[in-house]
Scaffold this motif. Sequence first.
Motif, short mmCIF file in Angstrom:
data_model
loop_
_atom_site.label_atom_id
_atom_site.label_comp_id
_atom_site.label_asym_id
_atom_site.label_seq_id
_atom_site.Cartn_x
_atom_site.Cartn_y
_atom_site.Cartn_z
N GLU A 24 0.83 -1.21 0.00
CA GLU A 24 0.00 0.00 0.00
C GLU A 24 0.87 1.26 0.00
OE1 GLU A 24 -3.28 2.67 0.27
OE2 GLU A 24 -3.10 0.59 -0.41
N MET A 25 1.91 1.26 0.81
CA MET A 25 2.79 2.43 0.85
C MET A 25 3.51 2.60 -0.48
SD MET A 25 5.84 3.47 3.51
CE MET A 25 4.71 3.96 4.82
N LEU A 26 3.98 1.52 -1.09
CA LEU A 26 4.65 1.64 -2.39
C LEU A 26 3.70 2.24 -3.43
CD1 LEU A 26 6.64 -1.71 -2.70
CD2 LEU A 26 7.56 0.58 -2.27
N VAL A 27 2.46 1.77 -3.45
CA VAL A 27 1.48 2.30 -4.41
C VAL A 27 1.28 3.80 -4.17
CG1 VAL A 27 -0.96 2.27 -5.05
CG2 VAL A 27 0.30 0.12 -4.85
N GLU A 28 1.19 4.20 -2.90
CA GLU A 28 0.96 5.62 -2.60
C GLU A 28 2.19 6.47 -2.91
OE1 GLU A 28 -2.72 5.73 0.43
OE2 GLU A 28 -0.77 6.13 1.32
#
Length: 309
Positions: free
Chosen positions: A49-53
């Motif tokens: 999720e953090m990578l996507v954001e």
Amino acid sequence: MTEIVFRGPKDPKEFPHWRFQTLDIEHHPETASIWMNYREDAPQCYSLEMLVELLQLRDSLRALCASGRTSEFPFRYLVMAAKRPGVFSLGGDLATFAAAIRRQDLATLITYAHACVDLVYSYSQSLDLPIVTLCSVHGQCLGGALEAALAFDFIIAEENAMFGLPEVAFNTFPGMGAVTMLTRRVGSALTQQIIMSGQTYSGREMFELEVIDQITAPGGARAAAIEWMRETGDKKWRRRRAIAEARRRSHPITHDELIRITELWAECSARIEERDLRHMERLVRAQKRLIGATDRAAKAERSFESNSF
């Protein structure tokens, strides 16, 4: 197989009120800077999720510059920082790695690694924007977090911050940019020493090794970053940008190089032995205990402050 689902950029008209689950975004008019802060309640590793954001934020900042709104919100510095006390970031998502290795899911490792490399490469190029990038570090900055920090133009850290590349402990190596970024900063011999030792270094030690650019007292990372950006205004900013660009031209980094190295990492990690995998899983549990203890200490401190007169 785990897939990365990319999201379109945020609407430039909504800046600086962009909302993310793992990031807090600030615009600091005095220094013409945008801060990307890892939220206090976010996972303290690079979850999917953090990578996507982070990828979405990269594209959103590019869209912001293309929109012309930077005349209203000046933007010449990008700062990476974190809000959780005692922890900048613990790096790669070891729980995801361990699970993928157990089921021999090389595709998930490569997908995750490619997303990390896309980010690191973007940071190493200052997002292809006319800006200077700065990483402001406190607490623990380990593994992939250090690799991300090394891709920024400049690094300021508290002298008691802790840096390390622990991957050698489970018979793999840091594969998301450390080899390339460290070599550009300090040469191949010291890079090999840092990677192969698996040692943890304080902010002061990393400054003495010339890995980072400036140190500050404990608790002073944010104030030091603001003062650094404020210093002598446009003249110093232009010189810093020229220095960063000169580094890129004298020691060019290619996306293809980073991809080839990270695929070696994925293949190496997929073949680690059971004892190494168990060690990785023990480290996951230790990280969870560390984060829990840090959260309890921070909660107690906030409670004390709210009850003090």
